[in-house]
Design an enzyme around this catalytic site. Structure first.
Site, PDB file in Angstrom:
ATOM      1  N   HIS A  26       0.840  -1.120   0.085  1.00 48.16           N
ATOM      2  CA  HIS A  26      -0.098   0.039  -0.158  1.00 48.16           C
ATOM      3  C   HIS A  26       0.898   1.236  -0.017  1.00 48.16           C
ATOM      4  CE1 HIS A  26      -4.051   1.859   1.000  1.00 48.16           C
ATOM      5  NE2 HIS A  26      -3.274   2.811   1.038  1.00 48.16           N
ATOM      6  N   HIS A  28       1.310   4.919  -2.668  1.00 49.19           N
ATOM      7  CA  HIS A  28       0.769   5.606  -3.841  1.00 49.19           C
ATOM      8  C   HIS A  28       1.915   6.064  -4.645  1.00 49.19           C
ATOM      9  CE1 HIS A  28      -3.490   5.703  -2.743  1.00 49.19           C
ATOM     10  NE2 HIS A  28      -3.114   5.404  -1.628  1.00 49.19           N
ATOM     11  N   ASP A  30       2.291   8.648  -6.848  1.00 38.86           N
ATOM     12  CA  ASP A  30       2.307  10.047  -6.602  1.00 38.86           C
ATOM     13  C   ASP A  30       2.447  10.578  -5.254  1.00 38.86           C
ATOM     14  OD1 ASP A  30      -0.182   9.259  -6.083  1.00 38.86           O
ATOM     15  OD2 ASP A  30      -1.234  10.441  -7.210  1.00 38.86           O
ATOM     16  N   HIS A 230      -9.796   0.783  -0.715  1.00 32.48           N
ATOM     17  CA  HIS A 230      -9.608   1.675   0.270  1.00 32.48           C
ATOM     18  C   HIS A 230     -10.950   1.764   1.363  1.00 32.48           C
ATOM     19  CE1 HIS A 230      -5.897   3.462  -1.741  1.00 32.48           C
ATOM     20  NE2 HIS A 230      -5.935   4.359  -0.463  1.00 32.48           N
ATOM     21  N   GLU A 233     -10.912   3.482   6.770  1.00 34.94           N
ATOM     22  CA  GLU A 233      -9.883   4.520   7.234  1.00 34.94           C
ATOM     23  C   GLU A 233     -10.576   5.729   7.771  1.00 34.94           C
ATOM     24  OE1 GLU A 233      -6.332   7.059   5.409  1.00 34.94           O
ATOM     25  OE2 GLU A 233      -7.708   6.292   3.786  1.00 34.94           O
ATOM     26  N   HIS A 254      -6.172   0.043   4.729  1.00 35.97           N
ATOM     27  CA  HIS A 254      -6.299   0.511   5.891  1.00 35.97           C
ATOM     28  C   HIS A 254      -7.124  -0.412   6.915  1.00 35.97           C
ATOM     29  CE1 HIS A 254      -4.262   3.977   4.802  1.00 35.97           C
ATOM     30  NE2 HIS A 254      -5.066   4.264   3.541  1.00 35.97           N
ATOM     31  N   ASP A 312       2.149   4.256   2.624  1.00 41.43           N
ATOM     32  CA  ASP A 312       1.119   4.893   2.077  1.00 41.43           C
ATOM     33  C   ASP A 312       1.658   6.097   1.153  1.00 41.43           C
ATOM     34  OD1 ASP A 312      -1.625   5.709   1.552  1.00 41.43           O
ATOM     35  OD2 ASP A 312      -2.010   6.418   3.469  1.00 41.43           O
ATOM     36  N   ASP A 313       2.190   7.363   1.692  1.00 37.58           N
ATOM     37  CA  ASP A 313       2.557   8.386   1.053  1.00 37.58           C
ATOM     38  C   ASP A 313       3.804   8.909   1.676  1.00 37.58           C
ATOM     39  OD1 ASP A 313       0.206   8.656  -0.858  1.00 37.58           O
ATOM     40  OD2 ASP A 313      -1.025   8.975   1.061  1.00 37.58           O
TER      41      ASP A 313
END
Length: 371
Positions: A26, A28, A30, A230, A233, A254, A312-313
């Site tokens: 998991h 992303h 971007d 997703h 969350e 999540h 995640d990010d």
């Protein structure tokens, strides 16, 4: 064997050999851009930067340091996406750098989410001209795949893609995404599944179960396309149930809120549904109050859930895998839990079965385990 990364990029700041022993499901794409890359691209494109326009001000803006809500957390993507939108060279570079960063974090395999439509020119996204829009969707995807392939050759970490639809946005985005993922002759198996996620103005997770999304995942299931959703969350336990029953989720991104419903909690445990947990992200998005003790992921490990650890990010959380492990260590977990999470992730990834078996074998050899 892909046990150790040896850096072959003479310009890279990384020189250490890192054992490749982690799997991340998991993250992303971007949300994984280097701050330095965003700054360079933003300056080149004349984008408006936060604060005084310095690199440090940009980094301070991008990295969330205290808990917010999901919509505010996601708002950082405005400048991230503006820096790479419709720029095929920048997209290829970003994917390549994501592989290098994954390798240096000890990640042997990862599945990176991306939504092609938010990477194409704004004026094309809603065009009636399907041909122009579809061409851009394919072009940005091709650029990302090229970057992943080059990165794998240089750093021995492999990244595949999960195509993500956005809640509450046009139906033709869903249609384009399904066509893209089903076209394995184009992507050569590098898109391994589908997902649905949010942007700041679509972060209300109720729209996840709208009719167009249900139809999309029905069709994806019939085509044999793998599915992760997703859910749980910022939405409650019933949303996780909807993801399983209406969207045919095989994995849940999540899922923390299942702790509020014993029936849903026990279902996820008994059916061994994989939970892609992102510890620090869950705090920063306000999904789990920092004061909640124990954090749901601790319960998941203690109750022998099929759970993994993810970032995640990284652009926004400011973390890599080792940072997540340090956080979990503060919550009382240990290396044994992280090893278990790695094998959970490897067994639950969307690779074909033969490649999955090879991945598990490579990780086992690196750890010194015998089969």
């Amino acid at each position: 064997m892909i046990g150790v990364r040896r850096n072959r990029n003479k310009d890279s700041p990384y020189t250490a050999k890192t054992p490749l022993t982690r799997v991340e499901l998991h993250v992303h794409l971007d949300g994984s851009l280097r701050h330095e890359t965003i700054y360079e691209l933003a300056l080149k494109k004349g984008l408006r930067l936060p604060g005084s326009g310095s690199f440090q001000d940009l980094k301070n803006y991008l990295v969330v340091k205290t808990p917010e809500n999901l919509g505010t957390f996601l708002s950082r993507f405005d400048i991230i996406l503006a820096s790479i939108e419709s720029d095929l060279k920048a997209l290829e570079r970003s994917a390549y750098e994501a592989v290098e960063d994954a390798a240096n974090a000890g990640v042997i395999y990862f599945e990176a989410r991306f939504c092609p439509h938010i990477l194409i020119p704004l004026e094309v996204r809603s065009e009636a001209d399907d041909e122009a829009r579809t061409k851009w969707v394919y072009d940005v995807t091709d650029a990302l795949i090229k970057g992943l392939i080059r990165g794998q050759a240089d750093f021995k970490s492999k990244g595949n893609l999960i195509a993500t639809s956005i809640r509450g946005l046009p139906q033709h985005w869903y249609e384009d995404t399904l066509t893209l993922v089903a076209d394995s002759s184009f992507h050569g198996g590098r898109i391994v599944g589908v997902d649905i996620a949010a942007l700041p103005d679509t972060h209300d997770e109720k729209s996840m179960l709208e009719d167009v999304a249900v139809s999309f995942f029905d069709r994806a299931t019939k085509l044999g396309i793998r599915r992760t959703i997703h859910a749980g969350e910022s939405g409650g336990p019933s949303q996780v149930t909807g993801a399983l029953d209406l969207l045919h989720a095989e994995r849940i991104g999540h899922g923390y809120r299942i702790v509020n419903d014993p029936n849903v909690y026990n279902r996820i445990k008994d059916e061994k549904i994989h939970l892609e947990c992102c510890p620090w992200s869950s705090i920063l998005t306000g999904s789990i109050p920092a004061s909640d003790v124990p954090h749901p992921i601790v319960r998941f490990f203690e109750d022998d859930f099929n759970v993994s650890v993810n970032t995640d990010d990284p652009t926004i959380t400011g973390t890599r895998m080792e940072d997540e492990y340090r956080l979990l260590s503060n919550w009382g977990l240990s290396e044994a839990h992280y090893v278990k999470a790695t094998f959970n992730a490897a067994r639950s990834c969307f690779l074909p079965e033969t490649e999955k078996a090879d991945l598990i074998q490579d990780i086992s050899k690196t750890y010194g385990f015998t089969q």
